[in-house]
Scaffold this motif. Sequence first.
Motif, PDB file in Angstrom:
ATOM      1  N   GLU A 254       0.840  -1.192   0.000  1.00 32.35           N
ATOM      2  CA  GLU A 254       0.000   0.000   0.000  1.00 32.35           C
ATOM      3  C   GLU A 254       0.875   1.241   0.000  1.00 32.35           C
TER       4      GLU A 254
ATOM      5  N   GLN B 128       2.302  -3.882  -7.661  1.00 36.30           N
ATOM      6  CA  GLN B 128       1.243  -3.249  -6.873  1.00 36.30           C
ATOM      7  C   GLN B 128       1.547  -1.773  -6.614  1.00 36.30           C
TER       8      GLN B 128
ATOM      9  N   GLU C 285       0.896   0.136  -9.847  1.00 39.04           N
ATOM     10  CA  GLU C 285      -0.542   0.259 -10.089  1.00 39.04           C
ATOM     11  C   GLU C 285      -1.146   1.349  -9.228  1.00 39.04           C
ATOM     12  N   GLN C 286      -0.735   1.412  -7.966  1.00 45.96           N
ATOM     13  CA  GLN C 286      -1.282   2.436  -7.090  1.00 45.96           C
ATOM     14  C   GLN C 286      -0.820   3.837  -7.494  1.00 45.96           C
TER      15      GLN C 286
ATOM     16  N   ASP D  97      -2.824   5.113 -10.326  1.00 47.42           N
ATOM     17  CA  ASP D  97      -4.183   5.478  -9.927  1.00 47.42           C
ATOM     18  C   ASP D  97      -4.230   6.774  -9.135  1.00 47.42           C
ATOM     19  N   THR D  98      -3.068   7.284  -8.721  1.00 44.85           N
ATOM     20  CA  THR D  98      -3.002   8.474  -7.879  1.00 44.85           C
ATOM     21  C   THR D  98      -2.978   9.722  -8.752  1.00 44.85           C
TER      22      THR D  98
END
Length: 149
Positions: free
Chosen positions: A65, A139, A142-143, A146-147
């Motif tokens: 995360e 991951q 990908e995050q 998306d930000t």
Amino acid sequence: MTIEVLPPSLAEIVEVFATSPPRDRLELLLEYSHQVPPLPQRLVDHPERLEPVPECQSPLFVAAEVDPERCVHLFIDVPREAPTTRGFAGIMQAGLDGLSADEVLTVPPDVTDRLALAEVVSPLRLRGASALLGRIQRQVREQLSDTPA
């Protein structure tokens, strides 16, 4: 690439493994298997938890995360019955958790080779460790995509 390009937390782990005798490397790996913290309650029932990873056939769950400050927090779960995979998870947790997203993304894919475990761990397990790093980095990417900028 040299060890200096690794983030300090991971470079220190690599240095200890690389300079230890083979028998000690396996013991170090098993020690890291005991250092994987439990998942937070919010992830215990995650639908992807403990699915086999094709590269190593061990059940594994990883959630990387990225917080608003672009800091990476790792949550990893591996059954105790898979101590080698769990050891690699412990190394990734200790070496990558809390780093910036950029630092995590610049870790080279050969970091698992640098641990000098080829003499004591099967190639299948080493591929699984590389896949774990790849999954973490995927991951994170990908995050970040998306930000909003």
